[in-house]
Design a protein around this motif. Structure first.
Motif, short mmCIF file in Angstrom:
data_model
loop_
_atom_site.label_atom_id
_atom_site.label_comp_id
_atom_site.label_asym_id
_atom_site.label_seq_id
_atom_site.Cartn_x
_atom_site.Cartn_y
_atom_site.Cartn_z
N ASP A 99 0.85 -1.18 0.00
CA ASP A 99 0.00 0.00 0.00
C ASP A 99 0.89 1.24 0.00
OD1 ASP A 99 -2.14 1.92 0.54
OD2 ASP A 99 -3.30 0.19 1.21
N LYS A 100 0.30 2.36 -0.42
CA LYS A 100 1.06 3.61 -0.42
C LYS A 100 1.05 4.21 1.00
CE LYS A 100 -2.52 5.95 0.44
NZ LYS A 100 -2.57 6.69 1.73
N LEU A 123 7.30 -6.09 -7.65
CA LEU A 123 7.06 -5.20 -6.51
C LEU A 123 6.18 -4.08 -7.03
CD1 LEU A 123 7.48 -4.06 -3.66
CD2 LEU A 123 9.61 -3.01 -4.50
N SER A 124 4.93 -4.07 -6.59
CA SER A 124 3.96 -3.10 -7.11
C SER A 124 3.38 -2.29 -5.95
CB SER A 124 2.83 -3.82 -7.86
OG SER A 124 2.02 -2.90 -8.55
N VAL A 125 3.03 -1.04 -6.23
CA VAL A 125 2.51 -0.13 -5.20
C VAL A 125 1.05 0.16 -5.49
CG1 VAL A 125 2.84 2.07 -4.02
CG2 VAL A 125 4.82 0.86 -4.97
N GLY A 179 0.47 11.77 9.08
CA GLY A 179 0.17 13.07 8.52
C GLY A 179 -0.39 12.98 7.12
N LEU A 180 -1.06 14.05 6.70
CA LEU A 180 -1.73 14.05 5.40
C LEU A 180 -0.77 14.14 4.23
CD1 LEU A 180 -5.03 16.10 5.75
CD2 LEU A 180 -4.64 13.65 5.94
N LEU A 181 0.41 14.74 4.44
CA LEU A 181 1.35 14.87 3.33
C LEU A 181 1.67 13.50 2.75
CD1 LEU A 181 3.30 16.52 1.58
CD2 LEU A 181 5.02 16.26 3.39
N TYR A 182 1.91 12.51 3.61
CA TYR A 182 2.27 11.17 3.13
C TYR A 182 1.04 10.29 2.93
CZ TYR A 182 7.28 11.72 3.28
OH TYR A 182 8.56 12.13 3.00
N HIS A 187 -1.44 10.24 -2.90
CA HIS A 187 -2.38 10.09 -4.01
C HIS A 187 -2.30 11.25 -5.00
CE1 HIS A 187 -4.37 6.55 -2.55
NE2 HIS A 187 -4.86 7.13 -1.48
N VAL A 188 -2.41 12.48 -4.48
CA VAL A 188 -2.49 13.62 -5.40
C VAL A 188 -1.18 13.85 -6.13
CG1 VAL A 188 -4.38 14.73 -4.14
CG2 VAL A 188 -2.01 15.31 -3.55
#
Length: 361
Positions: A99-100, A123-125, A179-182, A187-188
């Motif tokens: 997962d990211k 290896l996939s994200v 935190g929202l940055l990561y 995603h964005v």
């Protein structure tokens, strides 16, 4: 695809594991959810209730002890565990979906990518929002040249959550990669890079707004892409009035789209992929156009532009591509090196916000 399905071990059965990964794995031809790893008794019951044939493991070690019985490991555990678990799985000879964010740093992501290449393993994200309905629709508009040359891409992933929920995602401990940055930023940023190519420079503003919060909950990222497009990206838990999900301004027209892709809400509600999956009502469609006269102009709210049918969202396509990569040698849907490029931007954004500088990549 025919034959015996690939046996999947899923590590983690919190939000990511139970809402996204398990249902999508189970819905994918060529994959079978074999084992779920969680030490939480309630989550074990939840997994067994939804997937009666699934095996349970209380720890990753228990899973890796029988690595020979599995064909793919999916890591949906807290962020800080992604790198060590992925490395262990690869060293055990197993392909991995993570997962990211795949890692806390771009360097760690590249080390994992090198390990996977050395072992000859996938290896996939899990950057599932490349299969959001609005992203697929925008990609179609760009491929058809509907907007002309894109000048600015605005993307918002905003929420109104004035009260803290608790948990590692809101922790201020750097080791937690919270935190929202990561989180939403992964995603964005990934979407912006997938659409408009590499970043040349990054500027960011990052704040902690909510009383008692420890990690960023309101962040803005500006990317100047090497091709000239400027991306303005917003992630927030403190937005009392939500802006458009996408606002894309081109030399010929713009595209404005409000509202989130419906797939996450559907999965949370217990719905599963099938006929009509990912379709949203016409009332939610975005609009494409160039507004009114130079003196004024129209917005989507006042009828500017034409409705643009939103393509169905398609999260199942990610795991279908993973299965095809493993069974037929198809391409990796999201590589770790692509994820590393996004982490370059996230690291630059964190530095930019801290030092109040624009970071050149």
């Amino acid at each position: 695809m025919t034959g015996t399905p690939l046996r999947v071990g899923l590590v983690g059965y919190g939000l990511a594991g139970s809402v996204f990964h398990a249902p999508l794995i189970a819905a994918t031809e060529g994959l079978a959810l074999d084992t779920v790893v969680t030490s939480n008794p309630e989550r074990q019951q939840q997994a067994r209730a939804e997937f009666p044939d699934v095996r349970l493991a209380a720890s990753p070690d228990e899973l890796f002890d029988r690595a020979a019985e599995l064909d793919l490991i999916v890591i949906a555990s807290p962020n800080k565990t992604h790198v060590p678990l992925a490395a262990t799985a690869l060293k055990a000879g197993l392909p991995v979906v993570v997962d990211k964010p795949v890692a806390g740093t771009a360097a760690e992501a590249r080390e994992l990518a090198a390990l996977a290449e050395e072992r000859g393993l996938l290896l996939s994200v899990f950057q599932n929002r490349r299969w959001d309905n609005d992203f697929l629709t925008l990609r179609k508009l760009l491929s058809e040249g509907e907007l002309g040359d894109v000048l600015r891409f605005e993307s918002r992933f905003e929420r109104w959550r004035p009260q803290l929920k608790g948990g590692w995602r809101e922790s201020g401990d750097p080791a937690e990669i919270g935190g929202l940055l990561y989180d939403l930023g992964s995603h964005v940023v990934d979407q912006a890079l997938a659409l408009f190519g590499p970043a040349a420079s990054v500027y960011a503003e990052s704040d902690i707004r909510r009383p008692g919060a420890e990690a960023d909950d309101d962040t803005f990222i500006a990317i100047t892409h090497t091709g000239g497009v400027r991306s303005h990206l917003y992630v927030s838990a403190t937005t009392a009035q939500l802006g458009p999900r996408f606002r894309v301004l081109g030399s010929a027209a713009g595209y404005v789209k409000y509202g989130l892709d419906p797939q996450e809400a559907a999965l949370r509600d217990g719905l599963r992929p099938g006929p009509g999956w990912g379709v949203e009502p016409e009332s939610q469609w975005g609009r494409v156009g160039a507004g009114g006269p130079p003196s004024g102009g129209e917005s989507p709210v006042t009828g500017g532009g034409r409705p643009e049918p939103t393509l169905p969202g398609d999260y199942p396509a990610y795991y279908a591509a993973v299965a095809k990569a493993l069974l037929e040698g198809g391409p990796n849907p999201v590589t770790a090196l692509e994820a590393a490029a996004a982490l370059d931007v996230l690291e630059a954004a964190r530095r930019s916000a801290r030092e109040k500088v624009t970071v050149t990549l």
